[in-house]
Structures are given as structure tokens and as C-alpha cells.
Design an enzyme around this catalytic site. Structure first.
Site, PDB file in Angstrom:
ATOM      1  CG  ASN A  96     -38.295  26.720  37.503  1.00  0.00           C
ATOM      2  OD1 ASN A  96     -39.119  27.360  36.839  1.00  0.00           O
ATOM      3  ND2 ASN A  96     -38.287  25.394  37.541  1.00  0.00           N
ATOM      4  CE  LYS A 100     -40.461  24.268  40.202  1.00  0.00           C
ATOM      5  NZ  LYS A 100     -40.537  23.041  40.994  1.00  0.00           N
ATOM      6  CG  HIS A 155     -37.982  21.165  35.826  1.00  0.00           C
ATOM      7  ND1 HIS A 155     -39.014  20.527  36.465  1.00  0.00           N
ATOM      8  CD2 HIS A 155     -37.346  21.891  36.772  1.00  0.00           C
ATOM      9  CE1 HIS A 155     -39.010  20.870  37.743  1.00  0.00           C
ATOM     10  NE2 HIS A 155     -37.993  21.699  37.956  1.00  0.00           N
ATOM     11  CD  GLU A 204     -42.161  20.886  38.596  1.00  0.00           C
ATOM     12  OE1 GLU A 204     -42.237  21.972  37.998  1.00  0.00           O
ATOM     13  OE2 GLU A 204     -41.877  20.796  39.807  1.00  0.00           O
ATOM     14  CD  GLU A 244     -34.159  20.986  39.733  1.00  0.00           C
ATOM     15  OE1 GLU A 244     -34.278  21.937  40.504  1.00  0.00           O
ATOM     16  OE2 GLU A 244     -34.923  20.774  38.783  1.00  0.00           O
ATOM     17  N   GLY A 252     -39.947  20.484  45.693  1.00  0.00           N
ATOM     18  CA  GLY A 252     -41.193  20.995  46.265  1.00  0.00           C
ATOM     19  C   GLY A 252     -41.691  20.182  47.453  1.00  0.00           C
ATOM     20  CB  SER A 259     -36.615  21.206  49.241  1.00  0.00           C
ATOM     21  OG  SER A 259     -37.810  20.615  48.778  1.00  0.00           O
ATOM     22  N   GLY A 287     -36.920  26.617  43.197  1.00  0.00           N
ATOM     23  CA  GLY A 287     -38.313  26.796  42.814  1.00  0.00           C
ATOM     24  C   GLY A 287     -39.036  27.675  43.816  1.00  0.00           C
TER      25      GLY A 287
END
Ligand code: PGA
Length: 257
Positions: free
Chosen positions: A10, A12, A93, A95, A168, A174, A214, A235
Site C-alpha cells: 500500500n 498510500k 483502512h 487512515e 492492522e 507506521g 510495520s 505500507g
């Protein structure tokens, strides 16, 4: 039937045309490795170009509109994503949930649009640090996922060909922190039970459940060897072909390092 692992990158809000060489390198390496399904979700601006490079990998979008084409300035319809040859869409997701206030009702509408356009779904779920600190992560994640899982009848082909779930934990995304193997196993096991309840034994057991947060070449081997972990949603480490392919290699069961 053993489940073929899937590793999804991903990107992003990263990537300009200069990144196309990484996509090409990922595609060529995926051809050589063969035993793992590899996918990339670049930003919309690169979707067509990455798709044009892809001979082996599957390409998808990071979001889609809850509406069909029309007067929705700035939005992208699922049918437009399918039109450039993309195969899947990530939905739910954390985010998107956090920065765009996406809730279950909106995500359900997005799922319907994606399914109508013939896209596969990667549905994300995961708890925040606060929820885990309270010890309520299992109930939270299962409820979050259940609220957006389509009914079996909404799939035009077999559920497991269309649906993938990604767990996740928000606090692991991250941050360099990953959940412990025990915590990942426990959650994936509960998600598997939910999928079996929702879609029946045969289909529910074949839906892939990815872990995300991560994931790196250094920790991928241990995570991907856990029962009911059928791949990873990656990510940061997917932005370089070298680190991403280290994770893909780990998914084959070979040493990633
Ligand atoms: P990360 O992101 O690998 O950078 O933690 C994972 C994700 O958000 O899908």
C-alpha cells in the site's frame, strides 16, 4: 486446500512516475518467485501506469467512491478503477476511518460499488491503542469487521476469490511496533471463526487474512509463519522493491534476510 499467500503493498500518498521503476522491479521479482500472489495499491495518479507495467502482480486502488459515476468532484468511482484494469480496492483502512471519518455505513456503500464493478475487496480492521489497553480489542475488531462484511449472496463468484481481510492494529501502523505473535494468532483465529460463521466452513476457511502494521523483511518470516496469517499488507516497506520483495520471499517460507 492450502491457501496461497498474498502480499500487498500500500503506497498510500507516496509515489510519482519516478517510482514506476520500483513497480517494474517488484513485478519482475514476483514473476521469478511465483509461489506468492503479489499486489500493489499505488495512488490513483499511478494506477494506470503501474497496471501497464504489471505482467504478474495484481494492481488495485486504496479507496473508491460510495457513489457511481456522476457529479462528485474529486471522487473516483469503482467502475473507473476497473476501467484501467485494476483488480481490487482497499476499504476501511484506519487512515481513511481516522482522517475522513469513514464509518460502517459509508464503507458498506463503497463495498457495494466495488462489487458491482467486479473489483475484489481487501477489507481492513484494527483496534487503537486505547481499545487494546482496555482489553477490548477482540470485540472491537470483530464488530468493526462484521459491520462491513458483505452477505454471501452479494458475491458473484466464490467469496474467497473476491474477499480478503486485513487485520492492522492502528498502533502498529507506521510506528515500527508490531503485535506479538500470540496477539496476532489470537486475533486471526477469531477473525477466521467469524468468516466461517458468515460464509460457511468451505468458503470461510479459504478467505485470506493478512496482517499489517510495520511488517518488514526482518519480522515477516515469523509473522507469516503463524497459523491463519495468509499474507501481509505492507505500507512503508513496500516503497522499495528490495524491502518489499524481502517480505514476499519470507511468505514463501524461505529466509528473507
Ligand atoms: P506500515 O503500514 O507497513 O507502514 O506500518 C501498513 C498499512 O497501513 O497498511
Amino acid at each position: 486446500m492450502p491457501i496461497r499467500p498474498l502480499v500487498v503493498g500500500n503506497w498510500k500518498m507516496n509515489g510519482t512516475r519516478a517510482m514506476l521503476s520500483e513497480a517494474r522491479a517488484i513485478d519482475r521479482a514476483a514473476q521469478r518467485i511465483g509461489a506468492v500472489d503479489v499486489a500493489l495499491a499505488p495512488p490513483y495518479t499511478l494506477l494506470h501506469a503501474v497496471q501497464a507495467e504489471a505482467e504478474q502482480i495484481s494492481v488495485g486502488a486504496q479507496d473508491c467512491s460510495a457513489n457511481d459515476i456522476g457529479a462528485f468532484t474529486g471522487d473516483i468511482a469503482a467502475s473507473m478503477i476497473a476501467d484501467v484494469g485494476a483488480k481490487f480496492v482497499l476499504l476501511g483502512h484506519s487512515e481513511r476511518r481516522q482522517h475522513h471519518g469513514e464509518d460502517s455505513a459509508l464503507l458498506t456503500a463503497k463495498c457495494r460499488q466495488a462489487l458491482a464493478a467486479g473489483l475484489q475487496l481487501i477489507l481492513c480492521c484494527g483496534e487503537s491503542a486505547a481499545v487494546r489497553d482496555e482489553g477490548k480489542e477482540e470485540g472491537f475488531v470483530l464488530e468493526q469487521l462484521q459491520a462491513i462484511l458483505p452477505q454471501a449472496g452479494e458475491f458473484s463468484s466464490s467469496v474467497s476469490e473476491v474477499l480478503t481481510v486485513a487485520y492492522e492494529p492502528v498502533w502498529a501502523i507506521g510506528t515500527g511496533r508490531t503485535a506479538s505473535s500470540d496477539d496476532i494468532s489470537a486475533m486471526h483465529n477469531r477473525i477466521r471463526a467469524l468468516l466461517v460463521t458468515q460464509y460457511g466452513q468451505e468458503q470461510g476457511e479459504q478467505v485470506r487474512i493478512l496482517y499489517g502494521g510495520s511488517v518488514k523483511p526482518e519480522n515477516a518470516g515469523e509473522i507469516l509463519a503463524l497459523p491463519d496469517v495468509n499474507g501481509a499488507l505492507v505500507g512503508g516497506a513496500s516503497l522499495s522493491a528490495q524491502s518489499f520483495m524481502g517480505i514476499v520471499l519470507a511468505a514463501t517460507g524461505s529466509d528473507a534476510e
